[in-house]
Structures are given as structure tokens and as C-alpha cells.
Motif scaffolding. Structure first.
Motif, PDB file in Angstrom:
ATOM      1  N   LEU A 105       4.717  -0.931 -10.073  1.00 39.26           N
ATOM      2  CA  LEU A 105       3.646  -0.861  -9.079  1.00 39.26           C
ATOM      3  C   LEU A 105       2.634  -1.985  -9.258  1.00 39.26           C
ATOM      4  N   ARG A 106       2.404  -2.355 -10.506  1.00 39.63           N
ATOM      5  CA  ARG A 106       1.486  -3.467 -10.759  1.00 39.63           C
ATOM      6  C   ARG A 106       2.012  -4.750 -10.117  1.00 39.63           C
ATOM      7  N   ASP A 107       3.310  -5.009 -10.298  1.00 36.54           N
ATOM      8  CA  ASP A 107       3.909  -6.210  -9.709  1.00 36.54           C
ATOM      9  C   ASP A 107       4.010  -6.103  -8.193  1.00 36.54           C
ATOM     10  N   GLN A 108       4.266  -4.891  -7.695  1.00 37.80           N
ATOM     11  CA  GLN A 108       4.289  -4.702  -6.246  1.00 37.80           C
ATOM     12  C   GLN A 108       2.938  -5.060  -5.633  1.00 37.80           C
ATOM     13  N   ALA A 109       1.862  -4.609  -6.279  1.00 41.18           N
ATOM     14  CA  ALA A 109       0.521  -4.913  -5.772  1.00 41.18           C
ATOM     15  C   ALA A 109       0.260  -6.414  -5.776  1.00 41.18           C
ATOM     16  N   GLU A 110       0.748  -7.111  -6.802  1.00 42.04           N
ATOM     17  CA  GLU A 110       0.569  -8.562  -6.860  1.00 42.04           C
ATOM     18  C   GLU A 110       1.354  -9.256  -5.751  1.00 42.04           C
ATOM     19  N   ILE A 111       2.548  -8.734  -5.446  1.00 43.65           N
ATOM     20  CA  ILE A 111       3.349  -9.323  -4.374  1.00 43.65           C
ATOM     21  C   ILE A 111       2.651  -9.136  -3.033  1.00 43.65           C
ATOM     22  N   VAL A 112       2.099  -7.939  -2.802  1.00 44.10           N
ATOM     23  CA  VAL A 112       1.365  -7.697  -1.551  1.00 44.10           C
ATOM     24  C   VAL A 112       0.190  -8.665  -1.423  1.00 44.10           C
ATOM     25  N   LYS A 113      -0.549  -8.845  -2.508  1.00 44.97           N
ATOM     26  CA  LYS A 113      -1.703  -9.749  -2.478  1.00 44.97           C
ATOM     27  C   LYS A 113      -1.268 -11.188  -2.227  1.00 44.97           C
ATOM     28  N   THR A 114      -0.152 -11.593  -2.832  1.00 49.25           N
ATOM     29  CA  THR A 114       0.360 -12.952  -2.618  1.00 49.25           C
ATOM     30  C   THR A 114       0.764 -13.158  -1.162  1.00 49.25           C
ATOM     31  N   CYS A 115       1.511 -12.201  -0.608  1.00 51.16           N
ATOM     32  CA  CYS A 115       1.945 -12.317   0.789  1.00 51.16           C
ATOM     33  C   CYS A 115       0.760 -12.267   1.746  1.00 51.16           C
ATOM     34  N   GLN A 116      -0.249 -11.473   1.422  1.00 51.45           N
ATOM     35  CA  GLN A 116      -1.452 -11.423   2.251  1.00 51.45           C
ATOM     36  C   GLN A 116      -2.172 -12.771   2.242  1.00 51.45           C
ATOM     37  N   GLU A 117      -2.284 -13.365   1.062  1.00 51.02           N
ATOM     38  CA  GLU A 117      -2.982 -14.651   0.935  1.00 51.02           C
ATOM     39  C   GLU A 117      -2.287 -15.731   1.751  1.00 51.02           C
ATOM     40  N   TYR A 118      -0.965 -15.858   1.584  1.00 55.41           N
ATOM     41  CA  TYR A 118      -0.225 -16.875   2.334  1.00 55.41           C
ATOM     42  C   TYR A 118      -0.075 -16.477   3.806  1.00 55.41           C
ATOM     43  N   GLY A 119       0.053 -15.184   4.052  1.00 55.59           N
ATOM     44  CA  GLY A 119       0.289 -14.717   5.413  1.00 55.59           C
ATOM     45  C   GLY A 119      -0.867 -14.946   6.357  1.00 55.59           C
ATOM     46  N   MET A 120      -2.073 -15.086   5.824  1.00 55.52           N
ATOM     47  CA  MET A 120      -3.257 -15.323   6.656  1.00 55.52           C
ATOM     48  C   MET A 120      -3.546 -16.808   6.832  1.00 55.52           C
ATOM     49  N   GLY A 121      -2.780 -17.667   6.156  1.00 56.18           N
ATOM     50  CA  GLY A 121      -3.023 -19.106   6.224  1.00 56.18           C
ATOM     51  C   GLY A 121      -2.004 -19.824   7.090  1.00 56.18           C
ATOM     52  N   PRO A 122      -1.971 -21.154   7.027  1.00 56.69           N
ATOM     53  CA  PRO A 122      -0.980 -21.937   7.785  1.00 56.69           C
ATOM     54  C   PRO A 122       0.435 -21.540   7.400  1.00 56.69           C
ATOM     55  N   GLY A 123       1.289 -21.368   8.396  1.00 54.51           N
ATOM     56  CA  GLY A 123       2.657 -20.940   8.124  1.00 54.51           C
ATOM     57  C   GLY A 123       2.761 -19.462   7.816  1.00 54.51           C
ATOM     58  N   GLY A 124       1.699 -18.693   8.111  1.00 54.41           N
ATOM     59  CA  GLY A 124       1.663 -17.272   7.789  1.00 54.41           C
ATOM     60  C   GLY A 124       2.346 -16.403   8.822  1.00 54.41           C
ATOM     61  N   PHE A 125       2.014 -15.112   8.819  1.00 54.73           N
ATOM     62  CA  PHE A 125       2.689 -14.140   9.665  1.00 54.73           C
ATOM     63  C   PHE A 125       2.516 -14.437  11.146  1.00 54.73           C
TER      64      PHE A 125
END
Length: 305
Positions: free
Chosen positions: A105-125
Motif C-alpha cells: 500500500l505504501r508503494d501504491q500510494a507513491e505510484i498514485v502520487k507520481t501519476c498525479q504529478e505527471y498527469g497534471m503536467g505536459p503530456g498528462g491525462f
């Protein structure tokens, strides 16, 4: 007044980035996504009454030695934080391996945070455009190399905003590589690969679906070698189907929960696979508390072009 009109026009032209994170104090209604599927899938094909075995905490008390005082904890170790949860590895068929509880779960939370960070920027969702001109009812982003339903991997720059895919974060590359290495304990014929592409999709709870299909847009060399696809599930559980044909009724079924990893390659590299349903309110509560992840399933698939 003229300056205010110009500023208003500029605001209308700006593209608002999509976030799959829910904001608890927002006054707006939470965004939701529609279903995504293929024409060959009908509602009658879905068997929503399937019973799946759930993983429950073991509350049995181990007897202590006489006259030995052990510290008592009100917290069950491993429950809530996701640590010390045992991983189980299953060979579903030659070239298909499922690893339950593989990502903590700790790593899952880090993955969500990583995808959120990139997903809101250029080339994101964003919502990809189909060859028929409509938008897919899901949100997607790519690491390493852009992919879309029309141009496949042929375009370096995304058609909607001209952005390049950001590089795959090193921790995600390591996760994919370790997944392949560990799954070989159950299937020693699984080929190795160096992931250079990661497609990230977010499917809404209740309505998210993915019709049976094959992943065959990678290079001829990669497909011929059977280099595997590594799929990581985070959030709500998914009813996953796979088989040798595109007919749902003939497909095998398995439940993919948050933290599960599925690897398919070798003889099963061209296996048909899809998702018939996202089960609402099935994500680990502590993951939602840590990340504010929207209801739905975050899915990362790694492959080598």
C-alpha cells in the motif's frame, strides 16, 4: 473593459488538466467517467453475480508461552498500512502469471502520487480520439512513448496538444523489472524485457470496461520474442477476463485487486484480455485516505517496443 475581454478569451482557450484525485473540500460535484468498451461486448455477456474469494485478516490468537508477557497491540499488524501482507503467485496458464498483493500500500500510494504529478503536467491525462472522431470514455497518459488508437506508436507528439511522453520514472521501471524476475518462480519460460513504454489508464468505478483485445502494436521483434506485458492494478478491483478468442463467454475470469500484478508473455503474448467490470468501493480504505484517489481503477501496463 477591452483588457478584461482579452483576459476572458485567454481563460476560455486554456486547457484545464484532468486530475484523478478527489478533493474532499471541493464544492463542485466529483467528476466521473463513462464506460469504455468494444462493440462485440454486450451487457448480457457480463456475469456480475460471480462470487470471488476475498482476502480477510486472520484474527486467530497464537498461544503465548507460560509466564511470558507479550506486548498487546490494538492495531493488527499489516492491516491498514499494507505491510507484511503475504504475496501469492499463481500461474494461470503458460505465459500468464498473477501475483496477488505484490505492491504494498505504501508503494501504491507513491505510484498514485507520481501519476498525479505527471498527469497534471505536459503530456498528462487526456481523452484520446478514436478513428471515428469520438473520444474514449477514459483518461490516459503515456510514459516513454506516446500511443493512441489512431496513430498507435507512430507519432512522437500527441495530436491534441503536441506534447511528448515524459520518460518512465525510475521507480516504475524497477517495479516492472522486478515483477518479471519474480514471476519466473512460477513460469521459468517467461522472457525478460527492458520496459520503455508505460501506458496509464484510469477507469471509473461501475462503468469502466475494456473489451477483449490483443496488445499487438509493439515492434515485430518484440512481439516475435514474446516480450511480456506487465499490468499493475491500483484502486478498485476489476473483473479481468482472458482467453484464446475474443468471446467473453469462453474467457477465463479472475479478480484483480489493488496491488495485484499480472504478467503475460511468451506463448501467451497475444492472449485476448479485457475488463468486464470495475467493482465500486473495493479499493483499500487506507489508500483512499492517503491519496484521495477517485473511485475507479488506475492501471499501468509496461512493455518494450
Amino acid at each position: 473593459m477591452k483588457g478584461l475581454k482579452v483576459m476572458g478569451m485567454m481563460r476560455m482557450m486554456m486547457m484545464k488538466p484532468h486530475s484523478f484525485i478527489s478533493f474532499r473540500n471541493a464544492s463542485a460535484v466529483r467528476a466521473s467517467f463513462n464506460s469504455y468498451g468494444y462493440d462485440n461486448i454486450r451487457d448480457s455477456d457480463y456475469d456480475d453475480d460471480d462470487d470471488y474469494e476475498m482476502y480477510e485478516p486472520n484474527h486467530k490468537t497464537v498461544a503465548n508461552e507460560l509466564n511470558k508477557i507479550e506486548p498487546f497491540s490494538l492495531i493488527i499488524p499489516g492491516i491498514g498500512k499494507g505491510e507484511n501482507v503475504k504475496t501469492h503467485c499463481y500461474k494461470l496458464q503458460n505465459g500468464v502469471v498473477m501475483m496477488k498483493n505484490y505492491v504494498s500500500l505504501r508503494d501504491q500510494a507513491e505510484i498514485v502520487k507520481t501519476c498525479q504529478e505527471y498527469g497534471m503536467g505536459p503530456g498528462g491525462f487526456y481523452q484520446p480520439i478514436t478513428r471515428f472522431g469520438g473520444k474514449l470514455n477514459l483518461h490516459m497518459m503515456c510514459f516513454g512513448r506516446n500511443w493512441d488508437p489512431v496513430t498507435k506508436y507512430n507519432s512522437i507528439y500527441r495530436g491534441n496538444d503536441g506534447s511528448e511522453a515524459p520518460p518512465i520514472p525510475e521507480q516504475l521501471v524497477s517495479l516492472a523489472a522486478k515483477s518479471i524476475q519474480d514471476c519466473k518462480a512460477s513460469d521459468d519460460c517467461m522472457p525478460s524485457m527492458d520496459p520503455d513504454i508505460c501506458i496509464v489508464n484510469f477507469y471509473a468505478a461501475n462503468t469502466g470496461r475494456l473489451g477483449l483485445h490483443q496488445d499487438r502494436d509493439e515492434s515485430e521483434s518484440s512481439l516475435k520474442k514474446g516480450l511480456p506485458v506487465v499490468s499493475v492494478s491500483i484502486g478498485d478491483s476489476a473483473k479481468f477476463v482472458y482467453g484464446d478468442t475474443r468471446y467473453v463467454r469462453r474467457a477465463n475470469r479472475v479478480l484483480l485487486e489493488s496491488g495485484d500484478v499480472l504478467v503475460f508473455g511468451g506463448k501467451s503474448r497475444h492472449v485476448f484480455h479485457g475488463v468486464t467490470k470495475i467493482i465500486p468501493n473495493s479499493a483499500p480504505p487506507s489508500l483512499i485516505q492517503q491519496t484521495d484517489l477517485r473511485p475507479g481503477r488506475l492501471n499501468l501496463t509496461f512493455r518494450q517496443y
